[in-house]
Design a protein around this motif. Structure first.
Motif, short mmCIF file in Angstrom:
data_model
loop_
_atom_site.label_atom_id
_atom_site.label_comp_id
_atom_site.label_asym_id
_atom_site.label_seq_id
_atom_site.Cartn_x
_atom_site.Cartn_y
_atom_site.Cartn_z
N UNK A 1 0.81 -1.21 0.00
CA UNK A 1 0.00 0.00 0.00
C UNK A 1 0.85 1.27 0.00
N UNK A 2 1.97 1.28 0.72
CA UNK A 2 2.80 2.50 0.73
C UNK A 2 3.37 2.77 -0.65
N UNK A 3 3.69 1.71 -1.39
CA UNK A 3 4.20 1.89 -2.75
C UNK A 3 3.12 2.48 -3.66
N UNK A 4 1.91 1.94 -3.53
CA UNK A 4 0.80 2.42 -4.33
C UNK A 4 0.48 3.88 -4.01
N UNK A 5 0.45 4.23 -2.75
CA UNK A 5 0.15 5.61 -2.35
C UNK A 5 1.23 6.57 -2.82
N UNK A 6 2.49 6.18 -2.69
CA UNK A 6 3.58 7.04 -3.14
C UNK A 6 3.54 7.25 -4.65
N UNK A 7 3.26 6.19 -5.40
CA UNK A 7 3.15 6.32 -6.86
C UNK A 7 1.95 7.20 -7.24
N UNK A 8 0.86 7.07 -6.51
CA UNK A 8 -0.31 7.89 -6.78
C UNK A 8 -0.01 9.36 -6.51
N UNK A 9 0.67 9.64 -5.40
CA UNK A 9 1.05 11.02 -5.09
C UNK A 9 1.98 11.59 -6.16
N UNK A 10 2.94 10.79 -6.62
CA UNK A 10 3.85 11.25 -7.68
C UNK A 10 3.09 11.56 -8.96
N UNK A 11 2.14 10.70 -9.32
CA UNK A 11 1.35 10.92 -10.53
C UNK A 11 0.48 12.17 -10.40
N UNK A 12 -0.12 12.36 -9.24
CA UNK A 12 -0.93 13.57 -9.01
C UNK A 12 -0.06 14.81 -9.08
N UNK A 13 1.12 14.74 -8.52
CA UNK A 13 2.04 15.88 -8.58
C UNK A 13 2.43 16.19 -10.02
#
Length: 153
Positions: A76-88
């Motif tokens: 989950x931390x990997x998924x959340x970090x990738x999602x934040x990077x994509x949103x950024x």
């Protein structure tokens, strides 16, 4: 996040956990939606759903004595970090996009979606999110993938 868990408690002959989750989710959904939706809109409604799901996940992990990080946190931390990077990435792209009509807006929407997907996929690959099974599917549909260094749980 709760679909697999509810199936497992049913199969284990303990549907009461799913019932607890359903009733609590209903109460939280109604209560939090009425309370949060006027001030927070869609974010308030989503918060109500997340609260019910979080309750079930805590119940499920306690009942089956599954360590939280090993079953949830590790991926989950990997998924959340990738999602934040994509949103950024999309946010940065939107700061330089000029205003325009509908056609220009549609073109920028397609561009934003492409940026999101590209950053998301690259971030997930960089964080070793994909399992061997995932990369096999990617290869089968013709996508080039980076070898996986991490084993699935």
């Amino acid at each position: 996040l709760t679909g697999g868990g509810t199936t497992m408690v049913r199969a284990a002959g303990q549907p009461r956990y799913e019932t607890y989750y359903a009733v609590l989710s209903m109460v939280l959904n109604i209560g939090l939606t009425v309370g949060l939706a006027p001030s927070f809109g869609l974010a308030g409604i989503i918060a109500a759903n997340v609260a019910g799901s979080a309750y079930f996940l805590v119940l499920f992990h306690r009942r089956f004595a599954m360590p939280w990080f090993k079953t949830m946190g590790d991926w989950l931390w990997r998924l959340l970090l990738a999602t934040l990077a994509a949103c950024l990435g999309v946010w940065i792209a939107q700061t330089v996009q000029p205003a325009g009509g509908r056609l220009i807006g549609l073109a920028f929407l397609a561009l934003d979606a492409s940026i999101y997907l590209a950053v998301f996929a690259v971030a997930l690959s960089g964080l070793d999110f994909w399992t061997d099974r995932d990369t096999a599917v990617f290869r089968r549909i013709g996508l080039k993938v980076v070898p996986v260094r991490r084993q699935p749980l």
